[in-house]
Scaffold this active site. Structure first.
Site, PDB file in Angstrom:
ATOM      1  N   ILE A 190      -6.890   1.076  10.388  1.00  0.00           N
ATOM      2  CA  ILE A 190      -7.229   1.872  11.564  1.00  0.00           C
ATOM      3  C   ILE A 190      -8.736   1.929  11.775  1.00  0.00           C
ATOM      4  O   ILE A 190      -9.213   2.363  12.809  1.00  0.00           O
ATOM      5  CB  ILE A 190      -6.653   3.305  11.461  1.00  0.00           C
ATOM      6  N   GLY A 191      -9.495   1.468  10.775  1.00  0.00           N
ATOM      7  CA  GLY A 191     -10.942   1.451  10.913  1.00  0.00           C
ATOM      8  C   GLY A 191     -11.592   0.403  10.038  1.00  0.00           C
ATOM      9  O   GLY A 191     -12.806   0.411   9.837  1.00  0.00           O
ATOM     10  N   GLY A 192     -10.770  -0.509   9.512  1.00  0.00           N
ATOM     11  CA  GLY A 192     -11.285  -1.562   8.641  1.00  0.00           C
ATOM     12  C   GLY A 192     -10.535  -1.689   7.335  1.00  0.00           C
ATOM     13  O   GLY A 192     -10.937  -2.421   6.431  1.00  0.00           O
ATOM     14  N   SER A 193      -9.396  -1.014   7.227  1.00  0.00           N
ATOM     15  CA  SER A 193      -8.769  -0.798   5.917  1.00  0.00           C
ATOM     16  C   SER A 193      -8.109  -1.995   5.265  1.00  0.00           C
ATOM     17  O   SER A 193      -7.824  -1.958   4.074  1.00  0.00           O
ATOM     18  CB  SER A 193      -7.748   0.346   6.021  1.00  0.00           C
ATOM     19  N   LEU A 253      -6.791   8.398   3.676  1.00  0.00           N
ATOM     20  CA  LEU A 253      -6.861   7.015   4.172  1.00  0.00           C
ATOM     21  C   LEU A 253      -8.186   6.684   4.844  1.00  0.00           C
ATOM     22  O   LEU A 253      -8.494   5.520   5.078  1.00  0.00           O
ATOM     23  CB  LEU A 253      -5.728   6.702   5.174  1.00  0.00           C
ATOM     24  N   LYS A 311       0.855  -1.183   0.000  1.00  0.00           N
ATOM     25  CA  LYS A 311       0.000   0.000   0.000  1.00  0.00           C
ATOM     26  C   LYS A 311       0.896   1.240   0.000  1.00  0.00           C
ATOM     27  O   LYS A 311       1.982   1.232   0.600  1.00  0.00           O
ATOM     28  CB  LYS A 311      -0.872  -0.031   1.258  1.00  0.00           C
ATOM     29  N   SER A 368      -9.248   1.394   3.145  1.00  0.00           N
ATOM     30  CA  SER A 368      -8.368   2.223   2.343  1.00  0.00           C
ATOM     31  C   SER A 368      -7.302   1.439   1.570  1.00  0.00           C
ATOM     32  O   SER A 368      -6.674   1.974   0.658  1.00  0.00           O
ATOM     33  CB  SER A 368      -7.677   3.253   3.236  1.00  0.00           C
TER      34      SER A 368
END
Length: 574
Positions: A239-242, A192, A134, A218
């Site tokens: 950090i939130g599902g990426s 992101l 990434k 992301s």
């Protein structure tokens, strides 16, 4: 002038990246037009541009690749060439790469072949394995834009820095030390912080299995590239599902560790000073074996000796072995052994999943029970409340970091994020303290609930399964709720995504008697279009407690085996 300037810089960057594709790998205008008109770019479509040998190589799982290279059945150069070519074609038809450095990859592959020839052994467990990244990871000599126009040809937006193209993320150093080959960096959304992949440099990356849908975010470019078999394994961040959202949307696998399990040193980030709920490096791949191969390979380098944030926990083979010993090779519970006890969450009480997701959850439940494992309902404390606490931390600086990066070029914030990152005053230290207490209380309540689920039979729940999102690969612009993933980040739990089934317009029909839980639930339900979603991958996440990466990987392997056997026995997963 400013607007024209950032458009020109973005266009120049796109052209520069395209110029790095060797001429003999470039597609014709007719090929590109066919790609635009084709719904599914995977399988036969992309393979029409590859030789049978290249298809054979790129269809291999990561562990098989390193095994064949070590046994000299394949050379590193053959493998790297096949993946570079496939990635080049994938980018031309799917717009999934930010950076291309195939020349460095092929040079590295030749060096690794020479090493094996001269030493009679491999450099490390990842010897010759192409690994995609990434575009947050710094690689020497290569740009890291993270989707910001103002970062082009700079060090994270600093044009006068002596670190430009000279910085290397620790995880990159560790990958190279284990014999990996790096060859490209994949697309991501600006900031992101979005469950789709779009930025002002390359535009949007869509889902290669269904171009009417999003590839997720992301780490969207990673999953898209892997769905096209332009990568067998890569690194993202979460950090939130990426790393979970794109894997679920593209029919691949991913592992989200607890933060600080894998090294995050020298990785570019949004709002890097927010350390209450930090991002974690995650592994994404076309197989479960890929996830363990890379995660264990990185931990074998003892990264905690170089990164003070990394906890000193090596890969614990005993936990992995103990968990796998509870099932046979087909995932069936072993007589006289303790079966898995798995919770199933069908609805988090705020957003009702679309029919394909609910069907996928029932498939997992039936498959596990038919294999002799225990399945129990999972009705934990509010995910919405926990997700709200987590989001408050992510935007606690009032969008100052995001707007600082946008100001470097004058580029606009992408439309879906204009409300989320509206420029405002940061929250106070007192508010941060209150949020920290709320987050701690939410974690404690979840732990209490988890522990209470052993009351019926004295057996702890090993893991629970739930949606990654309330929909399959989403219609672009229609991602309304990230509570199913953000709650896991607030809890710091370990999670693994496995593909389950595909949306089917003949089966996944709306319930006419559906009663929405709230206005947002109503809006999400109304967005379901069985025609548009038809064929979309349905992936689900399996969640363990924190620091249980070995266990979640092993549970994921058992669940995946159970699903594949269930599919074989039933004829199809429906």
């Amino acid at each position: 002038m400013c607007k024209a300037s950032w458009h020109e810089r973005a266009a120049a960057k796109v052209a520069d990246t395209a110029s790095k594709i060797p001429p003999h790998w470039r597609l014709t205008p007719n090929d590109l037009q066919r790609a635009r008109e084709t719904k599914d770019l995977t399988g036969p479509f992309i393979e029409s541009f590859l030789s049978s040998e290249e298809i054979s190589i790129t269809r291999l799982a990561s562990d098989a690749l390193v095994s064949k290279i070590a046994s000299r059945s394949l050379t590193s150069l053959e493998v790297a060439t096949a993946y570079c070519k496939t990635a080049a074609i994938a980018h031309q038809i799917n717009n999934c790469l930010h950076e291309i450095f195939f020349d460095k990859a092929l040079e590295r592959a030749a060096e690794l072949d020479a090493y094996l020839e001269n030493h009679g052994t491999t450099l490390g467990p990842l010897h010759g394995l192409p690994v995609s990244l990434k575009d947050q990871f710094h690689v020497k000599g290569i740009d890291t834009t993270m989707g910001y126009v103002g970062w082009i040809n700079t060090y994270q937006g600093i044009s006068s820095s002596d670190k430009i193209h000279k910085t290397e993320s620790q995880v990159v150093t560790d990958l190279l030390s284990q014999g990996a080959i790096l060859y490209c960096k994949t697309s991501l959304p600006q900031t992101l912080m979005y469950g789709e992949t779009i930025n002002n440099i390359i535009g949007q990356t869509l889902n290669p299995l269904n171009q009417r849908l999003s590839c997720g975010g992301s780490s969207g470019g990673e999953a898209a590239l892997q769905a096209l078999h332009g990568s067998s394994v890569g690194l993202g961040t979460d950090i939130g599902g990426s790393v979970r959202i794109p894997a679920a949307f593209c029919g691949t696998y991913s592992l989200k560790p607890t933060p600080k399990r894998l090294p995050y040193g020298n990785i570019a980030d949004t709002n890097p000073g927010q350390r209450s709920y930090p991002a974690t490096v995650g592994v994404m791949g076309t197989s479960l074996a890929a996830l363990k191969l890379v995660a264990k390979g990185l931990l074998d380098t003892e990264p905690w000796l170089r990164d003070p944030d990394v906890v000193p926990i090596p890969w614990r083979t005993d936990i992995e072995t103990e968990t796998l010993a509870r099932a046979d090779e087909k995932g069936r519970a072993i007589p006289d052994a303790r079966p898995l006890k798995i919770g199933i969450l069908y609805n988090d009480g705020y957003m009702t999943p679309h029919p394909p997701i609910t069907r996928g959850l029932h498939i997992v439940s039936r498959a596990l029970e038919s294999a002799g494992h225990k399945v129990v309902p999972w009705d934990p404390p509010s995910h919405k409340a926990a997700a709200d606490i987590h989001l408050a931390f992510l935007v606690s600086d009032g969008g100052h970091d995001v707007h600082k990066q946008l100001a470097l070029s004058g580029e606009a914030l992408i439309e879906p994020l204009r409300n989320v990152f509206e420029f405002k005053d940061p929250i106070s230290a007192i508010e941060i303290q209150d949020l920290s207490i709320a987050g701690r209380n939410a974690c404690a309540a979840y732990y209490d609930y988890w522990n209470s689920r052993s009351a019926d039979d004295g057996q702890d729940v090993d893991a629970f399964v739930m949606p990654v999102a309330p929909h399959a690969a989403v219609i672009p612009g229609c991602y309304l709720y990230t509570g199913y993933t953000e709650v896991v980040n607030l809890l710091d739990y370990s999670a693994c995504v496995v593909p389950v089934t595909r949306a089917d317009k003949e089966v996944d029909v709306l319930d006419e008697g559906f009663q929405p839980l709230n206005e947002m639930d109503k809006k999400n339900w109304e967005l379901y279009d069985k025609e548009k979603y038809d064929g979309a991958p349905v992936g689900l996440q399996i969640v363990c407690r924190k620091w249980e990466e070995e266990k979640i990987w092993a549970v994921g392997k058992i669940v995946d085996a159970v699903l594949r056997e269930y599919e074989r026995r039933e004829g199809s997963i429906a």
